[in-house]
Design a protein around this motif. Sequence first.
Motif, PDB file in Angstrom:
ATOM      1  N   VAL A 161    -104.695  75.265  40.456  1.00  0.00           N
ATOM      2  CA  VAL A 161    -105.640  74.625  39.530  1.00  0.00           C
ATOM      3  C   VAL A 161    -104.898  73.787  38.502  1.00  0.00           C
ATOM      4  O   VAL A 161    -105.288  72.654  38.189  1.00  0.00           O
ATOM      5  CB  VAL A 161    -106.515  75.693  38.846  1.00  0.00           C
ATOM      6  CG1 VAL A 161    -107.340  75.063  37.711  1.00  0.00           C
ATOM      7  CG2 VAL A 161    -107.445  76.340  39.866  1.00  0.00           C
ATOM      8  N   ARG A 162    -103.799  74.341  37.966  1.00  0.00           N
ATOM      9  CA  ARG A 162    -103.024  73.573  36.986  1.00  0.00           C
ATOM     10  C   ARG A 162    -102.464  72.294  37.601  1.00  0.00           C
ATOM     11  O   ARG A 162    -102.478  71.234  36.987  1.00  0.00           O
ATOM     12  CB  ARG A 162    -101.889  74.434  36.416  1.00  0.00           C
ATOM     13  CG  ARG A 162    -102.359  75.458  35.399  1.00  0.00           C
ATOM     14  CD  ARG A 162    -101.172  75.983  34.600  1.00  0.00           C
ATOM     15  NE  ARG A 162    -100.177  76.643  35.455  1.00  0.00           N
ATOM     16  CZ  ARG A 162    -100.207  77.948  35.757  1.00  0.00           C
ATOM     17  NH1 ARG A 162    -101.150  78.728  35.263  1.00  0.00           N
ATOM     18  NH2 ARG A 162     -99.281  78.481  36.536  1.00  0.00           N
ATOM     19  N   GLN A 163    -101.962  72.411  38.830  1.00  0.00           N
ATOM     20  CA  GLN A 163    -101.414  71.225  39.501  1.00  0.00           C
ATOM     21  C   GLN A 163    -102.495  70.179  39.746  1.00  0.00           C
ATOM     22  O   GLN A 163    -102.267  68.975  39.586  1.00  0.00           O
ATOM     23  CB  GLN A 163    -100.753  71.626  40.837  1.00  0.00           C
ATOM     24  CG  GLN A 163     -99.501  72.457  40.689  1.00  0.00           C
ATOM     25  CD  GLN A 163     -98.412  71.708  39.954  1.00  0.00           C
ATOM     26  OE1 GLN A 163     -98.210  70.527  40.152  1.00  0.00           O
ATOM     27  NE2 GLN A 163     -97.709  72.409  39.059  1.00  0.00           N
ATOM     28  N   LEU A 164    -103.671  70.626  40.176  1.00  0.00           N
ATOM     29  CA  LEU A 164    -104.768  69.688  40.411  1.00  0.00           C
ATOM     30  C   LEU A 164    -105.199  69.004  39.113  1.00  0.00           C
ATOM     31  O   LEU A 164    -105.465  67.791  39.085  1.00  0.00           O
ATOM     32  CB  LEU A 164    -105.951  70.412  41.055  1.00  0.00           C
ATOM     33  CG  LEU A 164    -105.748  70.881  42.505  1.00  0.00           C
ATOM     34  CD1 LEU A 164    -106.947  71.673  42.985  1.00  0.00           C
ATOM     35  CD2 LEU A 164    -105.507  69.689  43.417  1.00  0.00           C
ATOM     36  N   ARG A 165    -105.281  69.782  38.028  1.00  0.00           N
ATOM     37  CA  ARG A 165    -105.655  69.184  36.750  1.00  0.00           C
ATOM     38  C   ARG A 165    -104.615  68.171  36.265  1.00  0.00           C
ATOM     39  O   ARG A 165    -104.949  67.113  35.732  1.00  0.00           O
ATOM     40  CB  ARG A 165    -105.843  70.283  35.706  1.00  0.00           C
ATOM     41  CG  ARG A 165    -107.095  71.126  35.950  1.00  0.00           C
ATOM     42  CD  ARG A 165    -107.184  72.254  34.942  1.00  0.00           C
ATOM     43  NE  ARG A 165    -108.395  73.057  35.149  1.00  0.00           N
ATOM     44  CZ  ARG A 165    -108.667  74.179  34.497  1.00  0.00           C
ATOM     45  NH1 ARG A 165    -107.802  74.635  33.574  1.00  0.00           N
ATOM     46  NH2 ARG A 165    -109.786  74.839  34.744  1.00  0.00           N
ATOM     47  N   LEU A 166    -103.342  68.518  36.461  1.00  0.00           N
ATOM     48  CA  LEU A 166    -102.280  67.586  36.082  1.00  0.00           C
ATOM     49  C   LEU A 166    -102.372  66.299  36.874  1.00  0.00           C
ATOM     50  O   LEU A 166    -102.256  65.194  36.344  1.00  0.00           O
ATOM     51  CB  LEU A 166    -100.905  68.256  36.294  1.00  0.00           C
ATOM     52  CG  LEU A 166     -99.682  67.364  35.995  1.00  0.00           C
ATOM     53  CD1 LEU A 166     -99.690  66.936  34.526  1.00  0.00           C
ATOM     54  CD2 LEU A 166     -98.402  68.107  36.332  1.00  0.00           C
ATOM     55  N   LYS A 184    -103.589  80.907  42.618  1.00  0.00           N
ATOM     56  CA  LYS A 184    -104.761  80.053  42.410  1.00  0.00           C
ATOM     57  C   LYS A 184    -104.665  79.307  41.081  1.00  0.00           C
ATOM     58  O   LYS A 184    -104.986  78.108  40.990  1.00  0.00           O
ATOM     59  CB  LYS A 184    -106.025  80.896  42.448  1.00  0.00           C
ATOM     60  CG  LYS A 184    -106.370  81.412  43.848  1.00  0.00           C
ATOM     61  CD  LYS A 184    -107.670  82.195  43.817  1.00  0.00           C
ATOM     62  CE  LYS A 184    -108.028  82.683  45.230  1.00  0.00           C
ATOM     63  NZ  LYS A 184    -109.291  83.455  45.233  1.00  0.00           N
ATOM     64  N   ARG A 185    -104.227  80.008  40.030  1.00  0.00           N
ATOM     65  CA  ARG A 185    -104.112  79.331  38.735  1.00  0.00           C
ATOM     66  C   ARG A 185    -103.078  78.209  38.796  1.00  0.00           C
ATOM     67  O   ARG A 185    -103.255  77.133  38.203  1.00  0.00           O
ATOM     68  CB  ARG A 185    -103.733  80.345  37.656  1.00  0.00           C
ATOM     69  CG  ARG A 185    -104.896  81.246  37.234  1.00  0.00           C
ATOM     70  CD  ARG A 185    -104.559  81.940  35.920  1.00  0.00           C
ATOM     71  NE  ARG A 185    -103.389  82.810  36.048  1.00  0.00           N
ATOM     72  CZ  ARG A 185    -103.444  84.096  36.427  1.00  0.00           C
ATOM     73  NH1 ARG A 185    -104.617  84.652  36.724  1.00  0.00           N
ATOM     74  NH2 ARG A 185    -102.359  84.827  36.512  1.00  0.00           N
ATOM     75  N   PRO A 226    -102.798  94.299  43.769  1.00  0.00           N
ATOM     76  CA  PRO A 226    -102.405  93.359  44.832  1.00  0.00           C
ATOM     77  C   PRO A 226    -103.053  92.005  44.684  1.00  0.00           C
ATOM     78  O   PRO A 226    -102.607  91.015  45.263  1.00  0.00           O
ATOM     79  CB  PRO A 226    -102.863  94.072  46.118  1.00  0.00           C
ATOM     80  CG  PRO A 226    -103.942  95.008  45.657  1.00  0.00           C
ATOM     81  CD  PRO A 226    -103.552  95.452  44.285  1.00  0.00           C
ATOM     82  N   GLY A 227    -104.115  91.964  43.940  1.00  0.00           N
ATOM     83  CA  GLY A 227    -104.766  90.659  43.777  1.00  0.00           C
ATOM     84  C   GLY A 227    -104.096  89.767  42.745  1.00  0.00           C
ATOM     85  O   GLY A 227    -104.476  88.596  42.596  1.00  0.00           O
ATOM     86  N   ALA A 228    -103.116  90.306  41.987  1.00  0.00           N
ATOM     87  CA  ALA A 228    -102.472  89.515  40.936  1.00  0.00           C
ATOM     88  C   ALA A 228    -101.725  88.304  41.473  1.00  0.00           C
ATOM     89  O   ALA A 228    -101.860  87.196  40.955  1.00  0.00           O
ATOM     90  CB  ALA A 228    -101.545  90.421  40.114  1.00  0.00           C
ATOM     91  N   PRO A 229    -100.893  88.458  42.531  1.00  0.00           N
ATOM     92  CA  PRO A 229    -100.202  87.253  43.050  1.00  0.00           C
ATOM     93  C   PRO A 229    -101.167  86.190  43.515  1.00  0.00           C
ATOM     94  O   PRO A 229    -100.932  84.993  43.353  1.00  0.00           O
ATOM     95  CB  PRO A 229     -99.348  87.808  44.197  1.00  0.00           C
ATOM     96  CG  PRO A 229     -99.199  89.253  43.894  1.00  0.00           C
ATOM     97  CD  PRO A 229    -100.469  89.670  43.217  1.00  0.00           C
TER      98      PRO A 229
END
Length: 537
Positions: A19-24, A15-16, A7-10
Amino acid sequence: MAGPSDPGAPVACWKRHIVRQLRLRDRTQKALFLELVPAYNRLLEKAELLARFSETLLPEPNSVTPATHQGPWEEEEAGPDSDQVPSPAALRVKWQEEEEGLRLECGEMAYQVVVKSAALGALESQLEERQSRAKQARVSLELKKAAKRTVSISESPDALDDGITEEAEPPALAAEPKSLESEAIEKWRRPFRSASATSLTVFRCVDVVKGLLDFKKRRGHSIGGAPEQRYQSIPVCLAARLPTRAQDVLEAHLSEVNAVHFGPNSSVLATGGADRLILLWNVVGGRLKAKQTLEGAGGSITSVDFDPSGSQVLAATYNKAAQLWKVGEAQSKETLSGHTDKVTAAKFKLTRHQAVTGSRDRTVKEWDLGRAYCSRTISVVSYCNDVVCGDHIIISGHNDQKIRFWDSRGPRCTQVIPVQGRVTSLSLSHDQLHLLSCSRDDTLKVIDLRVSNIRQVFRADGFKCGSDWTKAVFSPDRSYALAGSWDGALYIWDVDTGKLESSLRGPHCAAVNAVAWCYSGSHVASVDQARKLVLWH
């Protein structure tokens, strides 16, 4: 690692993704914070210094600070230990958290600024496109209306003379043999044969082509601005007559004659020469009669021009100035000084009390004649040999083989058209849609200003441009182009077909410097380097 059913996968994927959006976003907006990062680093250095200084001043861990000395960073949630001063590490963590929050907020605001700016640019582009389409539609509508008025007049040419009493045809005209033209063309020209009715009829023709002339007003006209005071409409010729013979030949000046120009009523002619004199002539019965001598020019006359009312004469001189006379007064009224070299051209604008001059000092100047001062100086790169003026445009011809266009309301050159050979003269058609240039490559060129292209190139065997100030002109109806050659001949080309219509020889035995075609289209004048003035009919 979490499996597919974890259940923690979604949550981890979400979160990833964040993080990708913030880095972009950080990568795309890094340039916006290039100045902020060094400032923040300096701030951290100062914070570390402050922390070390605070450690030396902090009491022992078991000591209690009075409530009146509590620091600004203490929190109410501290409970029983709220009366103790936080450690430097806690202060640093608190500072970093607030700084991170401010940084995220500033980044979001900068992102919104970029987005809004892009949206505003798109809206401005759409607005300009719509305004351009609306302007084109208005121009098309006006041209259609003008065409309908012209057709209606051509179907009933007598309407042009509405309100004018037709006088009896002079005996000389009545005795002329009938031409091979159709009866319709004969009926069209009949009102123009009466000498007393000619000027009135021609002035009435201004209303016929008003729609076409309005096109030049729309080109660059500022909306909402105060209307400029303009001269009354000048005469417009509907059909120019090709000259066939010399009617009068005079030795007009004491030395070389450089300039010639007809007044707007076609009955007055001005000439200017190297003898520093401007002579005014009356055209009476096909003959030239001396009317007045204008004195006071400080140097050789290079060009002359009448204002559209015919009451003033403007001349360019080699004395680094242009001079203004009032017809009827022998002495110069104003001297327009400011150029640092020979003034080669001086022209009135269609708006009252304004003129333009061009010079060898590589400048073009606009003048307020009411106060006799220069209102604007334009650097034009190369020697200027001639200028012409439209409503909101100035066109200059140069030694560097280029024709330049200048908006009289803007500081920069709007267009450059290269030609072969040094430009010696420019002539603008009455509708301001075509430009005639003469250059030292022994050609004349017609430029269509609507598309900024060279439409016709005129050349002929035997035609040769005699000097750097040889002047060529359009006929008043723009049907023909006229220029004088180095051998004294006059050459006339048909503008529509590009063919040489005729060449006139005889009176001139030296290079023809300038030619002029009267507004009524009935006479042509030419001057040469051997002091001669010739009136052609």
